[in-house]
Every structure is written in C-alpha cells, then in structure tokens.
Design an enzyme around this catalytic site. Structure first.
Site, short mmCIF file in Angstrom:
data_model
loop_
_atom_site.label_atom_id
_atom_site.label_comp_id
_atom_site.label_asym_id
_atom_site.label_seq_id
_atom_site.Cartn_x
_atom_site.Cartn_y
_atom_site.Cartn_z
CG ASP A 33 -2.06 0.98 1.11
OD1 ASP A 33 -2.40 1.37 -0.02
OD2 ASP A 33 -2.63 1.36 2.16
CG ASN A 81 -7.93 -1.91 -4.89
OD1 ASN A 81 -6.99 -2.70 -4.71
ND2 ASN A 81 -8.22 -0.97 -3.99
#
Ligand code: IPE
Ligand code: IPE
Ligand code: MG
Length: 253
Positions: A33, A81
């Site tokens: 991330d 996502n």
C-alpha cells in the site's frame, strides 16, 4: 496423557501447533500500500506510483528468497479496488499486463512458481490468457511460490469456497478446517507466517481473512515504492523475536 489431550498436528503444514520461537517465516504476505501517496508527494499521477511500485517487487522478492522464505503473496488489487476511478483501474490492469509480459520469463528462469489468487472472470480475455500462461509455464518450478493476489478479496474467497463445497455435494460432517482450506484460492500455500503492510494503515482491507488467523503482523509507514531490502531484513529479524503461541501457554514463561 489421554489420546484426546495430544496436541493436534496441522496436517497441511506438517507441524505440531505448539508454541514456538519463530525463525524464518516460510510464507510472507505483503499488502503493498501507498503507491498513490508516493506519487502525490512527488506531484506525479497516481499511476506513476503503481508503475514504480511494480518495479520494487523484484528486489524485495530477491531479499525474501535469499533469506529462505518459500512462499510470497503480494496483494496487488482488491475486489474493492474496482470502485476506483476507471482511468486508475484501466491503468493498473495495463501495468499488470506489461509486468506479466516483461517479468514472467525471468521469474521462470529464477525457478519461481507464479500463482494467481483471486477471481479471473472479471479480467479481460487477453489478461486471463496471460495469467493462465504464466501459471502453465512456471507450474513445475521448485523455487519460491509467488502468489499474486489480483481481484482478490477474503470475503469473496470464503463465499466462493462455500459455493463450491455446496456444488460438490460435500456432506456436512466432512466440512472441517482441513477440507475448507483446499477450496480457498490459496490452497497451494501454507498460511502466511508474517503479513507486512506498508503505507501506515492499521487494517487488513479484506486480505487473507481465513489464512491470517495466526499470522504475525508488521506495519510500517514506509510507502510501498520506498520499501528497501534493509527494512525487509529488519522485519525478518524482528519476526525471530516473536513468540508464537497459537493459543497455548508459553512453555518458557
Ligand atoms: C496500493 O496503493 C495499490 C493498490 C491498492 C492497487 P494505493 O493506490 O492504495 O496507494 P495509496 O494508499 O492511495 O497511497
Ligand atoms: C489494500 O490497499 C489493497 C492493496 C494493497 C491491493 P487499499 O488502499 O485498497 O486499502 P484501503 O482502502 O486503504 O483499506
Ligand atoms: Mg491504499
């Protein structure tokens, strides 16, 4: 000691589930991330962060391999996502396509077994074929297993396992942990010993919900494109100081 009081042996991992001082983690899973923030810090488009993020993978993989890790799972794109702006989603899919095209042969030469974990049916046919061909090419490799979690979500994985168990007509009494794990996307890999999250967030974001029951966690504010081998070495070192109890009592304490 009665038979019932013997510690259960985890058949899949071939180890007794007793307290143990951790050594090298057999399986490291990474929530990669921070690509967007890395790009923003530099005034670059978010996709540039994703591109540089993918470039970091090779070096981190080498460090983990050198240290004796056998399985690596990389969280590259979650089921959630898809809800990002379409340009970002399309850009990430294009980066995956390029990475497969450029990297698979060299991963194969390094004896890496590449496995996709996640759903495939939402990927376009070209990408589906690329993923299948990377798996076919590398399936007999005996080096590390690289699980690429793409269109992966822990909840979806569990639901899909339940659907397939029902479809297979498995009798209720046969459904135990051992059987259930064979229906997961990650059925080829042991549970992760260590989960690393870059980017500073303290959450699991739908990653390996079933498999992480007894994983050790490591969080770092370092953004994924900035993660270096030195920090990975430090994480592995810290892992050796963890006391894994699996719910038991520490025999040394
Ligand atoms: C992680 O980086 C990569 C994906 C989720 C695809 P992010 O894109 O989430 O980066 P941040 O969290 O916005 O910085
Ligand atoms: C987790 O990162 C998913 C990947 C790294 C692929 P996100 O950026 O999607 O997670 P949240 O939204 O911060 O929880
Ligand atoms: Mg993020």
């Amino acid at each position: 000691m009665t038979g019932a009081a013997r510690p259960p042996v985890d058949q899949e991992r071939g180890q007794t589930c007793q307290s143990a001082r951790a050594t090298v983690p057999g399986h490291v899973a990474i929530i990669m991330d921070g690509n967007g923030r890395w790009a923003k810090q530099r005034g670059l488009p978010r996709l540039e962060g994703h591109r540089v993020g993918v470039e970091r993978i090779r070096n981190i993989l080498e460090t983990l391999t050198q240290r004796g890790v056998r399985y690596v799972t990389l969280y590259a794109f979650s089921t959630e996502n898809w809800y990002r702006p379409p340009e970002e989603v399309e850009g990430i899919l294009e980066i995956l396509h390029q990475a497969l095209r450029e990297q698979v042969q060299s991963l194969h030469e390094s004896n890496v077994r590449v496995v996709h974990v996640g759903k495939v049916d939402r990927l376009d046919p070209r990408l589906q074929e690329q993923v299948a061909s990377a798996q076919r090419l590398t399936c007999d490799n005996t080096g590390i297993t690289l699980n690429v979690a793409f269109d992966y979500g822990g909840r979806e994985e569990i639901l899909e396992a339940v659907r397939r168990i029902i479809r297979d007509g498995v009798p209720e009494e046969a459904v135990d942990e051992r059987l259930f794990r064979t229906y997961l996307f990650t059925h080829d890999s042991p549970d992760p010993d260590l989960i690393i999250r870059t980017g500073g967030e303290l959450r699991i974001s739908n990653f390996l919900l079933w498999q992480s029951a007894y994983s050790e966690y490591y969080h770092t504010p370092t953004l994924w494109p900035d993660l270096g081998s030195d920090e990975v070495e430090r994480v592995l070192e810290e892992f050796t100081r963890r006391q894994r109890r699996f719910g038991r009592v520490d025999p040394e304490g």
